[in-house]
Design an enzyme around this catalytic site. Structure first.
Site, PDB file in Angstrom:
ATOM      1  N   GLY B  80      31.709  85.129  28.178  1.00 11.99           N
ATOM      2  CA  GLY B  80      31.529  84.417  29.432  1.00 11.99           C
ATOM      3  C   GLY B  80      30.249  83.608  29.366  1.00 11.99           C
ATOM      4  O   GLY B  80      29.451  83.737  28.429  1.00 11.99           O
ATOM      5  N   THR B  84      24.283  77.968  25.342  1.00 11.30           N
ATOM      6  CA  THR B  84      22.940  78.500  25.159  1.00 11.30           C
ATOM      7  C   THR B  84      22.468  78.300  23.727  1.00 11.30           C
ATOM      8  O   THR B  84      23.244  77.874  22.860  1.00 11.30           O
ATOM      9  CB  THR B  84      22.844  79.989  25.558  1.00 11.30           C
ATOM     10  OG1 THR B  84      21.459  80.343  25.712  1.00 11.30           O
ATOM     11  CG2 THR B  84      23.462  80.893  24.493  1.00 11.30           C
ATOM     12  N   PHE B  85      21.201  78.609  23.499  1.00 11.27           N
ATOM     13  CA  PHE B  85      20.603  78.500  22.174  1.00 11.27           C
ATOM     14  C   PHE B  85      20.085  79.871  21.751  1.00 11.27           C
ATOM     15  O   PHE B  85      19.512  80.616  22.548  1.00 11.27           O
ATOM     16  CB  PHE B  85      19.441  77.502  22.199  1.00 11.27           C
ATOM     17  CG  PHE B  85      18.641  77.505  20.926  1.00 11.27           C
ATOM     18  CD1 PHE B  85      17.434  78.200  20.840  1.00 11.27           C
ATOM     19  CD2 PHE B  85      19.116  76.845  19.800  1.00 11.27           C
ATOM     20  CE1 PHE B  85      16.713  78.225  19.656  1.00 11.27           C
ATOM     21  CE2 PHE B  85      18.398  76.865  18.614  1.00 11.27           C
ATOM     22  CZ  PHE B  85      17.193  77.556  18.537  1.00 11.27           C
ATOM     23  N   ALA B 147      18.886  85.525  28.790  1.00  8.55           N
ATOM     24  CA  ALA B 147      20.243  85.067  29.080  1.00  8.55           C
ATOM     25  C   ALA B 147      21.253  86.150  28.752  1.00  8.55           C
ATOM     26  O   ALA B 147      21.006  87.027  27.924  1.00  8.55           O
ATOM     27  CB  ALA B 147      20.546  83.810  28.266  1.00  8.55           C
ATOM     28  N   CYS B 178      22.749  77.184  30.034  1.00  5.99           N
ATOM     29  CA  CYS B 178      23.622  77.928  30.937  1.00  5.99           C
ATOM     30  C   CYS B 178      24.221  77.026  32.019  1.00  5.99           C
ATOM     31  O   CYS B 178      24.693  77.520  33.045  1.00  5.99           O
ATOM     32  CB  CYS B 178      22.881  79.097  31.588  1.00  5.99           C
ATOM     33  SG  CYS B 178      22.016  80.100  30.363  1.00  5.99           S
TER      34      CYS B 178
END
Lengths: 144, 236
Positions: B80, B84-85, B147, B178
């Site tokens: 989900g 992102t990184f 995150a 995000c």
């Protein structure tokens, strides 16, 4: 299995998948339940499938639903789609085996996700009735 | 009397994203068939961008071809969450645990992952908090420090959390992290006044916060080779 991706907008994320006519009952008597929190309404050879209030409570706001194609096979206990909520995608499992004959394009308003033409009605014996399911949920919630 | 709950933990160092994904798939299958107990992977990735199930690649602000020049890779995943990184000096935890065994739903699970990171930040005097509705993750004011992106299949979790110890934050400029516009990304190094210990020490503290948050009573340390063997490792 090819899937049709249903994108939900931010507005839809505030709606919950629920069956509008339910009133205050959380566990309906005339439905059958699977232990991964899907409900099934059986009419003859046709099964309508959705996820229960208990599942939705535990998921949080649903922002995305991944649905199968009409005609796709489903098998009891195996995933046929997924829901995304709060950064978690959770598989949705089919409580019955058969073929998807209808997919709900508005699962947010109407509550059900797929309709299945069952190939083995005997598998319904593996499902729980409302009382068993209520107890199952209580036991699960008591674990933590 | 509270029953014993064991978690097996493997510290893996820097692992290629795809290799970590393949390992998780094998662990999920083993956990599902009860061959292994709840398992936790602690690792870092080389520079890697990832997208979730919704494939929100409009939040990737540079063409995919440019990523290679930066020395970064891109992966589409089933977790989900948005884009992102991941990179060196960012601590990652991938719990492969059975939510059904502890009666947790997705929302509560994600909340506990947030609390795990909040607790770690507090060890360094950093006051972090969960995001507002729709902004899952861990924030220091309106700067994101941690995150979360999770997959749950037959009640077994995979993917997990990423906590910024001191990654190169420039990499985040190439995405809308995000999918949330106008919010900064930050790191423990930036937010704390304290001198940081080694990264290994911080990663171990993150593991400890997780273990406490999820109520495990003992940790079994495993190396990668013995993860899927179901045999005894070091018990501490």
């Amino acid at each position: 299995m090819a899937s049709r991706l249903l994108w939900a907008s931010r507005a839809a994320s505030y709606l919950r998948i629920s069956v509008a006519h339910r009133g205050f009952a959380t566990v309906l008597k005339d439905l059958k339940y699977y232990d991964s929190h899907e409900w099934v309404k059986v009419e003859g050879n046709s099964a309508t499938v959705g996820i229960t209030d208990h599942a939705q409570d535990h998921l949080g706001d649903v922002v995305f639903v991944e649905l199968p194609e009409v005609g796709a096979p489903v098998t009891q206990g195996e995933g046929f789609g997924a829901v995304e909520s709060v950064k978690a995608t959770s598989d949705v499992n089919s409580p019955v085996t058969g073929k998807v004959v209808e997919v709900n394009s508005s699962p947010y308003e109407q509550g059900w996700i797929i309709k299945v033409e069952m190939s083995d009605a005997g598998q319904l014996n593996n499902l729980m009735d409302a009382d068993k399911y209520s107890k199952f949920c209580e036991e699960e919630d008591a674990k933590h | 009397m509270k029953s014993a709950r064991i978690i097996e933990v493997c510290r893996m160092g820097i692992v290629n994203y795809l290799d970590a994904l393949k390992l998780q798939e094998r662990l999920i299958a083993a956990r599902k068939s009860h061959k292994i107990p709840d398992t936790l992977l602690s690792l870092q990735h080389p520079p890697t961008y990832t997208l979730g199930k919704r494939r929100t690649d409009h939040n990737l602000l540079v063409p995919e071809s440019d990523l290679g020049k930066m020395g970064a890779k891109l992966y589409y995943t089933q977790r989900g969450g948005d884009v992102t990184f991941h990179g060196p000096h960012q601590a990652i935890l991938y719990p492969i645990i059975s939510l059904r065994d502890i009666g947790l739903g997705a929302r509560k699970y994600v909340e506990k992952l947030e609390l795990t990171m909040i607790e770690l930040a507090s060890l360094y005097g950093v006051r972090a908090c969960p995001g507002k509705s729709g902004e899952t993750g861990v924030w220091v004011s309106d700067r994101k420090i941690g995150a979360i992106g999770v997959r749950i299949s037959n009640g077994i979790t995979s993917h997990g959390l990423a906590f910024n110890i001191n990654p190169d934050l420039n990499y985040f400029k190439h995405i809308v992290p995000c999918g949330i516009e106008d919010k900064d990304v930050t790191s423990l190094k930036r937010e704390t006044d304290m001198v940081l210990p080694t990264e290994e020490a911080i990663e171990d503290q993150l593991i400890s916060c997780f273990v406490t948050q999820f109520g495990y009573t003992s940790i079994v340390w495993k190396d990668e080779e013995s993860l899927l063997c179901g045999d005894e490792g070091d018990t501490r």
